[in-house]
Design an enzyme around this catalytic site. Sequence first.
Site, short mmCIF file in Angstrom:
data_model
loop_
_atom_site.label_atom_id
_atom_site.label_comp_id
_atom_site.label_asym_id
_atom_site.label_seq_id
_atom_site.Cartn_x
_atom_site.Cartn_y
_atom_site.Cartn_z
CG ASP A 1 20.51 133.38 -4.07
OD1 ASP A 1 20.10 132.59 -4.92
OD2 ASP A 1 20.28 134.60 -4.09
CD GLU B 1 32.36 115.26 -16.16
OE1 GLU B 1 31.30 115.90 -16.05
OE2 GLU B 1 32.39 114.01 -16.23
O1 F6P Z 1 17.84 135.81 -4.50
C1 F6P Z 1 17.14 134.78 -5.11
C2 F6P Z 1 17.26 134.89 -6.61
O2 F6P Z 1 16.49 133.88 -7.17
C3 F6P Z 1 18.69 134.90 -7.16
O3 F6P Z 1 19.21 133.60 -7.25
C4 F6P Z 1 18.48 135.57 -8.49
O4 F6P Z 1 19.67 136.18 -8.94
C5 F6P Z 1 17.44 136.59 -8.19
O5 F6P Z 1 16.73 136.13 -7.04
C6 F6P Z 1 16.46 136.90 -9.28
O6 F6P Z 1 15.67 137.95 -8.84
P1 F6P Z 1 14.35 138.47 -9.50
O7 F6P Z 1 13.23 137.60 -9.01
O8 F6P Z 1 14.22 139.86 -9.00
O9 F6P Z 1 14.53 138.38 -10.98
#
Ligand code: F6P
Length: 318
Positions: free
Chosen positions: A126, A186
Site C-alpha cells: 500500500d 483518464e
Molecule cells: O495491506 C495490504 C492489503 O493488501 C490492502 O491493500 C488490503 O486492503 C488488505 O491488505 C487486505 O487484507 P486481507 O488480506 O486481510 O484481506
Amino acid sequence: MKIAILTSGGDAPGMNAAIRSVVRTALYYQIEPYAVLDGFRGLATSKYKKMTRKDVSEILSRGGTVLGTARYDDFFREETVLKAVNNLISQKIDCLIVIGGDGTYRGAKAIKETGFPVIGIPASIDNDIWGTDYTIGFHTALKTIVDDIDKIKDTSSSHQRASIIETMGRHKGDLALYAGLSTGAEFIITPENKIDKNTIIASLKQHKKEGRRNAIIVVTENLINVHEFAKEITEKSGFSCRATVLGYVQRGGSPVPNDRILAGIMGAYAIDLIRNKQYGLAIGTRHEELVSYTFKEALQRETTDTIQKLYSLVPKIA
Ligand code: F6P
C-alpha cells in the site's frame, strides 16, 4: 546480543529479502537472530525459532513471507502487548524488528510505549507509511497492476469500451495513482483524490463525442461499488463499460529488483541502529538516503508534496 524479527499484516513481495538481510547482517556482527512466526499472534503465544544462515537461503526471490503473518486484532489490547513483551524478556531478546505496514507499526508503537526496544521496517504493497519514499513491496505490486491494466487496455480499446480497474491500497491511493499515471488512465479515484461520479460521466460523454476509443478509470478499493458504477457509465455515457477487481494477485509474486534492494539496505540499517543502541525507530528512505524517525510520525496520514504534484499531473497528461 539477541534480536527477534517478525512479519505482520498483509504480506508484501520483498519481505523475505528483508528477513534475509536482517539475519545475514546480524550473523555478520555475531548477533543471534531469532524469528517470531506468524506475526504478533506468534509474539503473544511465544512462537520463536533460532535462525541460521541456511534458514534464509533461496528466499531472496520468493514472494510472501517465510515467517508467516497474521491479522491479529487482539494485539491492540494492552494485556496482550504486555504478555508479548514479557515473552521477549524471558527469551532474553534485546530488540525486536517488525516488518510490515501501518497496522504493524501500530503494534510496534504499543511495544515501544512499554519501553521495550523495537525497530520498524516498512513493507506493504500500500505504500502507507509516512516518511519513507517507498515501502518494500509497493513496486512489485505496481508492476503487477500495470501489466494487468495494459492487458485490459488492449481489449478495452478493441471494443471501444470504458474500463474501471479497482486496485488495493486500503486507506492509501498510491497504487492507483502510480498505476494510473503509468497506463495513461483518464481518471484516478483515490482516498486523496475523490472525483464525483457525475463529473466522470459528463467527461466520458465528451470523450465519446470527440471519437476517443476507450477510457481507463483506476480506483482504490473501498471507495465505490465498481460494478454498479460500470452499469451507470454504460447507461449514461455512450461508452459500454466493464469493471475488473484485481484482488489478491496484487500481493503475490517474486519481488522486482527495486524491492529486493530496498529490503537489503533497510535490513542492514536496522542492525546498524541496534548496534548503536538507537531504538524505538521506524526506518525509511528519502531521496535515496536512509532515515529513521518515530512511529508516531510514520503513522500520520498527511499527503506529501510529491504525491500532490503527481495528482496535479493527471488531468494534464491523461
Ligand atoms: O495491506 C495490504 C492489503 O493488501 C490492502 O491493500 C488490503 O486492503 C488488505 O491488505 C487486505 O487484507 P486481507 O488480506 O486481510 O484481506
